[in-house]
Design a protein around this motif. Structure first.
Motif, PDB file in Angstrom:
ATOM      1  N   THR A  71       0.852  -1.191   0.000  1.00 47.07           N
ATOM      2  CA  THR A  71       0.000   0.000   0.000  1.00 47.07           C
ATOM      3  C   THR A  71       0.884   1.236   0.000  1.00 47.07           C
ATOM      4  N   LYS A  72       0.548   2.178  -0.858  1.00 47.50           N
ATOM      5  CA  LYS A  72       1.251   3.464  -0.885  1.00 47.50           C
ATOM      6  C   LYS A  72       0.200   4.567  -0.912  1.00 47.50           C
ATOM      7  N   ILE A  73       0.422   5.586  -0.082  1.00 45.57           N
ATOM      8  CA  ILE A  73      -0.483   6.739  -0.127  1.00 45.57           C
ATOM      9  C   ILE A  73       0.332   8.029  -0.269  1.00 45.57           C
ATOM     10  N   LYS A  74      -0.255   8.978  -0.961  1.00 45.61           N
ATOM     11  CA  LYS A  74       0.280  10.340  -1.036  1.00 45.61           C
ATOM     12  C   LYS A  74      -0.708  11.237  -0.313  1.00 45.61           C
ATOM     13  N   ILE A  75      -0.202  12.071   0.601  1.00 46.95           N
ATOM     14  CA  ILE A  75      -1.087  12.857   1.452  1.00 46.95           C
ATOM     15  C   ILE A  75      -0.479  14.229   1.697  1.00 46.95           C
ATOM     16  N   ALA A  76      -1.339  15.233   1.851  1.00 43.16           N
ATOM     17  CA  ALA A  76      -0.865  16.575   2.209  1.00 43.16           C
ATOM     18  C   ALA A  76      -0.304  16.537   3.634  1.00 43.16           C
ATOM     19  N   LYS A  77       0.958  16.895   3.765  1.00 40.72           N
ATOM     20  CA  LYS A  77       1.628  16.767   5.068  1.00 40.72           C
ATOM     21  C   LYS A  77       0.929  17.578   6.148  1.00 40.72           C
ATOM     22  N   LYS A  78       0.572  18.816   5.846  1.00 40.12           N
ATOM     23  CA  LYS A  78      -0.037  19.679   6.862  1.00 40.12           C
ATOM     24  C   LYS A  78      -1.375  19.118   7.330  1.00 40.12           C
ATOM     25  N   ASP A  79      -2.180  18.602   6.390  1.00 39.44           N
ATOM     26  CA  ASP A  79      -3.477  18.035   6.774  1.00 39.44           C
ATOM     27  C   ASP A  79      -3.289  16.863   7.733  1.00 39.44           C
ATOM     28  N   PHE A  80      -2.339  15.999   7.427  1.00 33.63           N
ATOM     29  CA  PHE A  80      -2.092  14.822   8.252  1.00 33.63           C
ATOM     30  C   PHE A  80      -1.553  15.229   9.623  1.00 33.63           C
ATOM     31  N   LEU A  81      -0.590  16.148   9.634  1.00 34.95           N
ATOM     32  CA  LEU A  81       0.014  16.582  10.891  1.00 34.95           C
ATOM     33  C   LEU A  81      -1.017  17.281  11.776  1.00 34.95           C
ATOM     34  N   ASP A  82      -1.818  18.164  11.186  1.00 34.21           N
ATOM     35  CA  ASP A  82      -2.851  18.853  11.971  1.00 34.21           C
ATOM     36  C   ASP A  82      -3.838  17.861  12.571  1.00 34.21           C
ATOM     37  N   CYS A  83      -4.196  16.851  11.791  1.00 35.65           N
ATOM     38  CA  CYS A  83      -5.137  15.842  12.262  1.00 35.65           C
ATOM     39  C   CYS A  83      -4.550  15.067  13.450  1.00 35.65           C
ATOM     40  N   ILE A  84      -3.290  14.691  13.351  1.00 33.85           N
ATOM     41  CA  ILE A  84      -2.645  13.971  14.449  1.00 33.85           C
ATOM     42  C   ILE A  84      -2.621  14.828  15.714  1.00 33.85           C
ATOM     43  N   GLU A  85      -2.294  16.100  15.546  1.00 34.55           N
ATOM     44  CA  GLU A  85      -2.219  16.974  16.711  1.00 34.55           C
ATOM     45  C   GLU A  85      -3.587  17.201  17.343  1.00 34.55           C
ATOM     46  N   ARG A  86      -4.639  17.152  16.546  1.00 37.19           N
ATOM     47  CA  ARG A  86      -5.986  17.224  17.124  1.00 37.19           C
ATOM     48  C   ARG A  86      -6.310  15.942  17.893  1.00 37.19           C
ATOM     49  N   SER A  87      -5.843  14.823  17.386  1.00 35.05           N
ATOM     50  CA  SER A  87      -6.171  13.541  18.027  1.00 35.05           C
ATOM     51  C   SER A  87      -5.549  13.413  19.408  1.00 35.05           C
ATOM     52  N   VAL A  88      -4.365  13.972  19.590  1.00 35.38           N
ATOM     53  CA  VAL A  88      -3.688  13.802  20.886  1.00 35.38           C
ATOM     54  C   VAL A  88      -4.296  14.691  21.970  1.00 35.38           C
TER      55      VAL A  88
END
Length: 369
Positions: free
Chosen positions: A254-271
């Motif tokens: 599996t390979k995904i391409k993702i917007a880094k900022k979107d992913f990072l912001d989402c992780i920081e919301r989760s914590v």
């Protein structure tokens, strides 16, 4: 000895070398900063026998000499002096007078003859980097060294030179960080392990300009950094580094391409849902062209969908959220590629040229609906 220099220059020099003063030691002389005005230049030096820093400062030498002053007392005094010229004068009894405007301090000193000078490193094996490049390489790898002295190798950073490529590697048993830099010139093969503490202090004192250069030299037991008016010598960590190449793979399901900022912001919301000390995984559920990021804790739950470009199979996998965010924060690309084999195998974050590679081990998780 008698010297005169500006307060600001003195503070900068003291702050630079103070990073090599040990917090705890049974040798009082190691708690000192050496002021050496025995030649035509003024040198400040600190040395804890593992890391030594020496810098030269501008000033006027009225009487030559050399003296060692307690670093903590000396640095606190000079920081709180008025912004004017400072005079430092010693007598034959090793008493030192520090004067600035109407302020006058009289403190005891140690003989400079008792101080341990920096080891001599022959500059036979050397490379040159810009200050900017060195600081960036440290920033992009230092976070994944281990702070546990049980395995000394993991507390260090691997510097591996192969032709015109410098590879810098750190690992802590849960993740690996790799940065590759083109040097511009070809150098003999070299592999050394530098203490993480040394590289942390280097990153704090180098300027970071792309035009300014750092010369790095290696010997059997030491590494030498020279930049601006400063010299840093560090003892190397003995032993052989881990065979990182055996841990890497270009295979993926599996390979995904993702917007880094979107992913990072989402992780920081989760914590936000994790209490300090709790070890709750973030669960990534990859289906078609979207990725659900899920978190569930005693506080509550979160589910957020992010658009992706996917190749290969659907996948659900869990991670320590800090390990993901640490890697994403130091990547400058706007989009990142993540590679997976299955839910039990490491995730790789890397660019096409593999100038950076971040390996992150997954964690066990309970399915989150």
């Amino acid at each position: 000895m008698k010297i005169v220099c500006s307060k600001n220059i003195l503070v900068k020099g003291v702050n630079t070398v103070s990073k090599a003063v040990p917090n705890k030691t049974t040798m009082p002389i190691l708690e000192c900063i050496l002021i050496d005005a025995s030649t035509d230049i003024i040198k400040l030096t600190a040395n804890d026998m593992e890391l030594g820093i020496e810098t030269t400062i501008d000033g006027e030498i009225k009487e030559r000499g050399i003296i060692a002053l307690n670093a903590k007392i000396f640095s606190e005094i000079v920081r709180k002096l008025p912004n004017n010229d400072v005079t430092i004068e010693t007598d034959i009894s090793s008493q030192t007078i520090i004067k600035c405007e109407k302020a006058r301090f009289n403190i005891a000193a140690h003989s400079g003859d008792d101080f341990s000078y920096l080891p001599d490193v022959k500059k036979e094996n050397s490379i040159t980097l810009s200050e900017f490049t060195l600081r960036e390489v440290i920033r992009q790898t230092i976070f994944s060294i281990s702070d546990n002295d049980t395995n000394k190798i993991m507390t260090g950073i691997l510097f591996e030179i192969n032709g015109d490529i410098l590879k810098v590697v750190t690992l802590d048993g849960h993740r690996i960080s790799i940065r590759k830099i083109e040097l511009g010139n070809t150098y003999p093969s070299q592999e050394v392990i530098v203490p993480g503490k040394t590289m942390t202090e280097i990153s704090r004192i180098i300027g970071g300009n792309i035009e300014d250069k750092v010369d790095i030299s290696f010997s059997a037991n030491h590494i030498l950094f020279e930049f601006d008016e400063t010299t840093v010598v560090s003892r190397l960590i003995e032993g052989n580094y881990f065979n990182v190449n055996q841990m890497l793979s270009n295979d993926y399901e599996t390979k995904i391409k993702i917007a880094k900022k979107d992913f990072l912001d989402c992780i920081e919301r989760s914590v936000l849902l994790i209490k300090e000390g709790d070890k709750k995984p973030i669960v990534v559920d990859i289906v078609d062209d979207s990725m659900d990021v899920k978190m569930k804790s005693q506080i509550g739950s979160m589910n957020e969908e992010i658009n992706i470009i996917k190749e290969g199979r659907d996948l659900q996998i869990g991670f320590n959220p800090k390990f993901l965010s640490d890697a994403l924060k130091v990547i400058d690309d706007e989009e990142v590629d993540l590679y997976f084999m299955n839910s039990k195998a490491p995730c790789f974050i890397r660019d096409e040229n593999q100038s950076y590679i971040y390996l992150i081990l997954p964690v066990n998780f309970s399915s989150i609906s």
